[in-house]
Design a protein around this motif. Structure first.
Motif, PDB file in Angstrom:
ATOM      1  N   LEU A  39      59.231  41.134   7.105  1.00 29.78           N
ATOM      2  CA  LEU A  39      58.048  41.974   6.932  1.00 29.78           C
ATOM      3  C   LEU A  39      56.850  41.400   7.675  1.00 29.78           C
ATOM      4  O   LEU A  39      56.053  42.141   8.261  1.00 29.78           O
ATOM      5  N   THR A  40      56.712  40.086   7.669  1.00 29.50           N
ATOM      6  CA  THR A  40      55.602  39.457   8.383  1.00 29.50           C
ATOM      7  C   THR A  40      55.716  39.702   9.882  1.00 29.50           C
ATOM      8  O   THR A  40      54.724  40.020  10.550  1.00 29.50           O
ATOM      9  N   ALA A  41      56.924  39.584  10.426  1.00 28.94           N
ATOM     10  CA  ALA A  41      57.133  39.840  11.851  1.00 28.94           C
ATOM     11  C   ALA A  41      56.818  41.289  12.190  1.00 28.94           C
ATOM     12  O   ALA A  41      56.184  41.586  13.214  1.00 28.94           O
ATOM     13  N   ALA A  42      57.246  42.212  11.340  1.00 26.48           N
ATOM     14  CA  ALA A  42      56.954  43.632  11.581  1.00 26.48           C
ATOM     15  C   ALA A  42      55.453  43.891  11.524  1.00 26.48           C
ATOM     16  O   ALA A  42      54.917  44.641  12.363  1.00 26.48           O
ATOM     17  N   LEU A  43      54.773  43.287  10.576  1.00 28.68           N
ATOM     18  CA  LEU A  43      53.323  43.449  10.477  1.00 28.68           C
ATOM     19  C   LEU A  43      52.635  42.938  11.738  1.00 28.68           C
ATOM     20  O   LEU A  43      51.727  43.582  12.271  1.00 28.68           O
ATOM     21  N   ALA A  44      53.063  41.793  12.237  1.00 22.02           N
ATOM     22  CA  ALA A  44      52.488  41.240  13.470  1.00 22.02           C
ATOM     23  C   ALA A  44      52.761  42.168  14.657  1.00 22.02           C
ATOM     24  O   ALA A  44      51.904  42.328  15.534  1.00 22.02           O
ATOM     25  N   THR A  45      53.921  42.797  14.686  1.00 22.84           N
ATOM     26  CA  THR A  45      54.237  43.747  15.759  1.00 22.84           C
ATOM     27  C   THR A  45      53.324  44.957  15.684  1.00 22.84           C
ATOM     28  O   THR A  45      52.822  45.435  16.710  1.00 22.84           O
ATOM     29  N   ALA A  68      63.337  50.179   9.689  1.00 25.97           N
ATOM     30  CA  ALA A  68      61.908  50.210  10.033  1.00 25.97           C
ATOM     31  C   ALA A  68      61.144  51.082   9.046  1.00 25.97           C
ATOM     32  O   ALA A  68      60.037  50.726   8.615  1.00 25.97           O
ATOM     33  N   THR A  69      61.731  52.197   8.652  1.00 26.50           N
ATOM     34  CA  THR A  69      61.077  53.088   7.684  1.00 26.50           C
ATOM     35  C   THR A  69      60.893  52.376   6.345  1.00 26.50           C
ATOM     36  O   THR A  69      59.822  52.476   5.725  1.00 26.50           O
ATOM     37  N   ARG A  70      61.904  51.633   5.900  1.00 32.04           N
ATOM     38  CA  ARG A  70      61.791  50.877   4.638  1.00 32.04           C
ATOM     39  C   ARG A  70      60.733  49.781   4.758  1.00 32.04           C
ATOM     40  O   ARG A  70      59.953  49.543   3.828  1.00 32.04           O
ATOM     41  N   GLU A  76      53.161  49.365   3.458  1.00 28.13           N
ATOM     42  CA  GLU A  76      52.179  50.332   2.968  1.00 28.13           C
ATOM     43  C   GLU A  76      51.908  50.119   1.478  1.00 28.13           C
ATOM     44  O   GLU A  76      50.759  50.227   1.037  1.00 28.13           O
ATOM     45  N   GLU A  77      52.944  49.779   0.707  1.00 29.67           N
ATOM     46  CA  GLU A  77      52.774  49.484  -0.727  1.00 29.67           C
ATOM     47  C   GLU A  77      51.776  48.356  -0.946  1.00 29.67           C
ATOM     48  O   GLU A  77      51.045  48.342  -1.934  1.00 29.67           O
ATOM     49  N   HIS A  78      51.760  47.394  -0.032  1.00 31.85           N
ATOM     50  CA  HIS A  78      50.850  46.246  -0.135  1.00 31.85           C
ATOM     51  C   HIS A  78      49.515  46.499   0.561  1.00 31.85           C
ATOM     52  O   HIS A  78      48.708  45.580   0.695  1.00 31.85           O
ATOM     53  N   ILE A  97      47.779  48.841  11.434  1.00 35.80           N
ATOM     54  CA  ILE A  97      47.453  47.753  10.512  1.00 35.80           C
ATOM     55  C   ILE A  97      46.104  48.035   9.846  1.00 35.80           C
ATOM     56  O   ILE A  97      45.215  48.647  10.442  1.00 35.80           O
ATOM     57  N   THR A  98      45.971  47.591   8.602  1.00 32.17           N
ATOM     58  CA  THR A  98      44.715  47.721   7.866  1.00 32.17           C
ATOM     59  C   THR A  98      43.947  46.401   7.942  1.00 32.17           C
ATOM     60  O   THR A  98      44.494  45.377   8.377  1.00 32.17           O
TER      61      THR A  98
END
Length: 145
Positions: A39-45, A68-70, A76-78, A97-98
């Motif tokens: 999840l961290t890697a996806a967030l950075a992407t 990717a959808t999951r 998004e939940e976080h 990203i927020t």
């Protein structure tokens, strides 16, 4: 002989880079993230390349679209990413990203930098200069197209 030497260097370098990456991933993020490395890697992407469609995230992370959808749903939940309708394709969305997502990545990066800085402080100035030069060389190596 030069090929053998290059091959030996490649094996050693690959091993050390992989160990270093693993060490930083675990030592640097344990206290600031509950997301885990995927999840961290996806967030950075998303930070680096977003806003992007989930299919683009899947391509960049080399995962399947349902994964990717999951991942996007969990982020998004976080409140780390938002989804908005894709203006070019009403069936899709764009993931961005927020601010809390940026803050989260910054906290992870700061922690990793601090862990690494403590270890580097134990080295001589000469060794730190050598590592600075090695970092420059590695950057040139990986930036070559």
């Amino acid at each position: 002989m030069a090929t053998s030497s290059a091959a030996q260097s490649a094996t050693h370098l690959r091993h050390v880079i992989a160990r270093t990456a693993r060490w930083l991933r675990h030592a640097g993020a344990e206290e600031v993230t509950l997301l885990g490395p995927t999840l961290t890697a996806a967030l950075a992407t998303v930070e680096r390349h977003g806003p992007l469609a989930p299919s683009e995230l899947a391509d960049r992370e080399r995962i399947r679209r349902p994964s990717a959808t999951r991942i996007v749903a969990k982020l998004e939940e976080h409140d780390l990413v938002t989804r908005t309708p894709d203006p070019a394709d009403g069936r899709s969305c764009r993931v961005a990203i927020t601010e809390p997502g940026r803050d989260h990545l910054q906290a992870i990066r700061s922690r990793k930098d601090a862990v690494l800085a403590r270890r580097l402080a134990e080295l001589s100035a000469e060794d730190r200069a050598t590592l600075d030069r090695a970092a420059d060389i590695l950057e040139r190596l990986v930036d070559r197209r």
